[in-house]
Motif scaffolding. Structure first.
Motif, PDB file in Angstrom:
ATOM      1  N   TYR A  35     -31.374  20.565  14.371  1.00 17.05           N
ATOM      2  CA  TYR A  35     -31.991  21.683  15.074  1.00 17.05           C
ATOM      3  C   TYR A  35     -31.003  22.836  15.155  1.00 17.05           C
ATOM      4  O   TYR A  35     -29.800  22.631  15.226  1.00 17.05           O
ATOM      5  N   PHE A  90     -27.600  21.425  16.438  1.00 17.31           N
ATOM      6  CA  PHE A  90     -27.647  20.107  17.058  1.00 17.31           C
ATOM      7  C   PHE A  90     -28.166  19.078  16.077  1.00 17.31           C
ATOM      8  O   PHE A  90     -29.083  19.336  15.299  1.00 17.31           O
ATOM      9  N   PHE A 104     -29.475  13.561  21.565  1.00 18.57           N
ATOM     10  CA  PHE A 104     -28.788  14.686  20.958  1.00 18.57           C
ATOM     11  C   PHE A 104     -27.275  14.569  21.040  1.00 18.57           C
ATOM     12  O   PHE A 104     -26.727  14.060  22.029  1.00 18.57           O
ATOM     13  N   GLY A 105     -26.627  15.101  20.014  1.00 14.43           N
ATOM     14  CA  GLY A 105     -25.187  15.276  20.059  1.00 14.43           C
ATOM     15  C   GLY A 105     -24.826  16.527  20.845  1.00 14.43           C
ATOM     16  O   GLY A 105     -25.698  17.244  21.339  1.00 14.43           O
ATOM     17  N   GLN A 106     -23.512  16.772  20.945  1.00 16.91           N
ATOM     18  CA  GLN A 106     -23.013  17.917  21.722  1.00 16.91           C
ATOM     19  C   GLN A 106     -23.156  19.231  20.992  1.00 16.91           C
ATOM     20  O   GLN A 106     -23.000  20.293  21.586  1.00 16.91           O
TER      21      GLN A 106
ATOM     22  N   SER B  32     -46.398  12.654  22.218  1.00 14.89           N
ATOM     23  CA  SER B  32     -45.547  12.249  23.336  1.00 14.89           C
ATOM     24  C   SER B  32     -44.955  13.520  23.936  1.00 14.89           C
ATOM     25  O   SER B  32     -44.723  14.496  23.227  1.00 14.89           O
ATOM     26  N   PHE B  34     -41.928  15.292  26.599  1.00 10.20           N
ATOM     27  CA  PHE B  34     -40.569  15.060  27.078  1.00 10.20           C
ATOM     28  C   PHE B  34     -40.081  16.249  27.892  1.00 10.20           C
ATOM     29  O   PHE B  34     -40.507  17.389  27.671  1.00 10.20           O
ATOM     30  N   TYR B  36     -36.195  17.695  28.550  1.00 10.28           N
ATOM     31  CA  TYR B  36     -34.776  17.594  28.280  1.00 10.28           C
ATOM     32  C   TYR B  36     -34.049  18.591  29.183  1.00 10.28           C
ATOM     33  O   TYR B  36     -34.591  19.629  29.549  1.00 10.28           O
ATOM     34  N   GLN B  38     -30.269  20.725  29.637  1.00 10.16           N
ATOM     35  CA  GLN B  38     -29.024  21.142  28.980  1.00 10.16           C
ATOM     36  C   GLN B  38     -28.111  21.774  30.011  1.00 10.16           C
ATOM     37  O   GLN B  38     -28.397  22.850  30.540  1.00 10.16           O
ATOM     38  N   GLU B  42     -23.102  21.910  26.947  1.00  4.60           N
ATOM     39  CA  GLU B  42     -23.378  20.542  26.508  1.00  4.60           C
ATOM     40  C   GLU B  42     -24.638  20.485  25.646  1.00  4.60           C
ATOM     41  O   GLU B  42     -25.359  21.457  25.489  1.00  4.60           O
ATOM     42  N   GLY B  43     -24.866  19.295  25.094  1.00  2.00           N
ATOM     43  CA  GLY B  43     -26.077  19.061  24.322  1.00  2.00           C
ATOM     44  C   GLY B  43     -27.255  18.777  25.228  1.00  2.00           C
ATOM     45  O   GLY B  43     -27.143  18.817  26.453  1.00  2.00           O
ATOM     46  N   LEU B  44     -28.386  18.479  24.623  1.00  5.77           N
ATOM     47  CA  LEU B  44     -29.585  18.181  25.393  1.00  5.77           C
ATOM     48  C   LEU B  44     -29.598  16.720  25.790  1.00  5.77           C
ATOM     49  O   LEU B  44     -29.310  15.840  24.980  1.00  5.77           O
ATOM     50  N   LEU B  46     -32.051  13.694  27.437  1.00  2.00           N
ATOM     51  CA  LEU B  46     -33.416  13.327  27.786  1.00  2.00           C
ATOM     52  C   LEU B  46     -33.499  13.068  29.283  1.00  2.00           C
ATOM     53  O   LEU B  46     -32.747  12.263  29.833  1.00  2.00           O
ATOM     54  N   LYS B  49     -39.895  11.085  29.996  1.00  2.43           N
ATOM     55  CA  LYS B  49     -40.875  11.148  28.931  1.00  2.43           C
ATOM     56  C   LYS B  49     -42.193  10.519  29.383  1.00  2.43           C
ATOM     57  O   LYS B  49     -42.232   9.767  30.361  1.00  2.43           O
ATOM     58  N   PHE B  89     -35.905  22.012  29.212  1.00  3.09           N
ATOM     59  CA  PHE B  89     -36.775  22.209  28.063  1.00  3.09           C
ATOM     60  C   PHE B  89     -37.898  21.190  28.079  1.00  3.09           C
ATOM     61  O   PHE B  89     -37.647  19.982  28.174  1.00  3.09           O
ATOM     62  N   SER B  93     -43.661  15.700  20.812  1.00  2.00           N
ATOM     63  CA  SER B  93     -43.378  15.067  19.531  1.00  2.00           C
ATOM     64  C   SER B  93     -44.695  14.642  18.923  1.00  2.00           C
ATOM     65  O   SER B  93     -45.424  13.842  19.501  1.00  2.00           O
ATOM     66  N   LEU B 102     -39.332  17.270  17.319  1.00  2.56           N
ATOM     67  CA  LEU B 102     -39.655  17.810  18.626  1.00  2.56           C
ATOM     68  C   LEU B 102     -39.953  19.302  18.508  1.00  2.56           C
ATOM     69  O   LEU B 102     -39.247  20.030  17.809  1.00  2.56           O
ATOM     70  N   PHE B 104     -40.095  22.470  20.954  1.00  3.49           N
ATOM     71  CA  PHE B 104     -39.592  22.817  22.280  1.00  3.49           C
ATOM     72  C   PHE B 104     -40.229  24.082  22.819  1.00  3.49           C
ATOM     73  O   PHE B 104     -40.574  25.003  22.073  1.00  3.49           O
TER      74      PHE B 104
END
Lengths: 113, 114
Positions: A35, A90, A104-106, B32, B34, B36, B38, B42-44, B46, B49, B89, B93, B102, B104
């Protein structure tokens, strides 16, 4: 810690260059997604691989390509970089290929100067 | 095509206030849904869901119910904390031919003041 590892965390490069972003999925996950997150476009899906095969494609530019290797790690290659490619990239992984939750990764922050 | 629409932010609340972040979706089939979160830098992650109509997802005091009749999946929390400050977010899906990607919403920034 999601279990998804991305390297590098930060990347600064010049226009016209090529970079490779790397992603290691969670143990046992077969799907990898890429992404792009930017201020103007939000979170955009680029591409999905499942067990080494391309599964779905989003609005990925022709200058971008990806692959998933036999050990399931994935690489996203970005070439002929432009200023507008600056974004957070990402990687996410999931067990299945359809509708399961993704982790997800960082992220890799790419800055093109 | 499939899409997700979230209420615009930023949302600013005082600690212990009630939180609602609206999310509606457009989808073919039975996606589905979700949420999320953030946190800065940092990353997202979960948050919760739901996979079918009338399912309620919950985690860390947050809840959301999959409402097929109103195509909504609003996020709620009864009493927010400063540590809940983040961008949230909503996502769907599609389990169809488009794989598990996904889609968003644009994200809603939440700021909680002490």
């Amino acid at each position: 810690d999601s279990g998804v590892t991305q390297t590098p965390k930060h990347l600064i490069t010049a226009t016209g260059q090529r970079v490779t972003l790397r992603c290691s999925p969670r143990s046992g996950d077969l799907s990898v997604y890429w992404y792009q997150q930017s201020l103007d476009q939000g979170l955009q899906f680029l591409i999905q691989y499942y067990n080494g095969e391309e599964r779905a494609k989003g609005n990925i530019l022709e200058r971008f390509s990806a692959q998933q290797f036999p050990d399931l790690h994935s690489e996203l290659n970005l070439s002929s970089l432009e200023l507008g490619d600056s974004a957070l990239y990402f990687c996410a992984s999931s067990v299945g290929s359809l509708g399961t939750e993704a982790f997800f990764g960082q992220g890799t922050r790419l800055t093109v100067v | 095509g499939n899409s997700v629409t979230q209420m615009e932010g930023p949302v600013t609340l005082s600690e212990e206030a009630f939180l609602t972040i609206n999310c509606t979706y457009t989808a073919t089939g039975y996606p589905s849904l979700f949420w999320y979160v953030q946190y800065p830098g940092e990353g997202l992650q979960l948050l919760l869901k739901a996979t079918k109509a009338d399912d309620k997802g919950s985690n860390k005091g947050f809840e959301a119910t999959y409402r097929k009749e109103t195509t909504s999946f609003h996020l709620e929390k009864g009493s927010v904390q400063v540590s809940d400050s983040a961008v949230y977010f909503c996502a769907l899906s599609d389990r169809g031919d488009q794989g598990g990607k996904l889609i968003f919403g644009q994200g809603t920034e939440l700021s909680v003041k002490p």
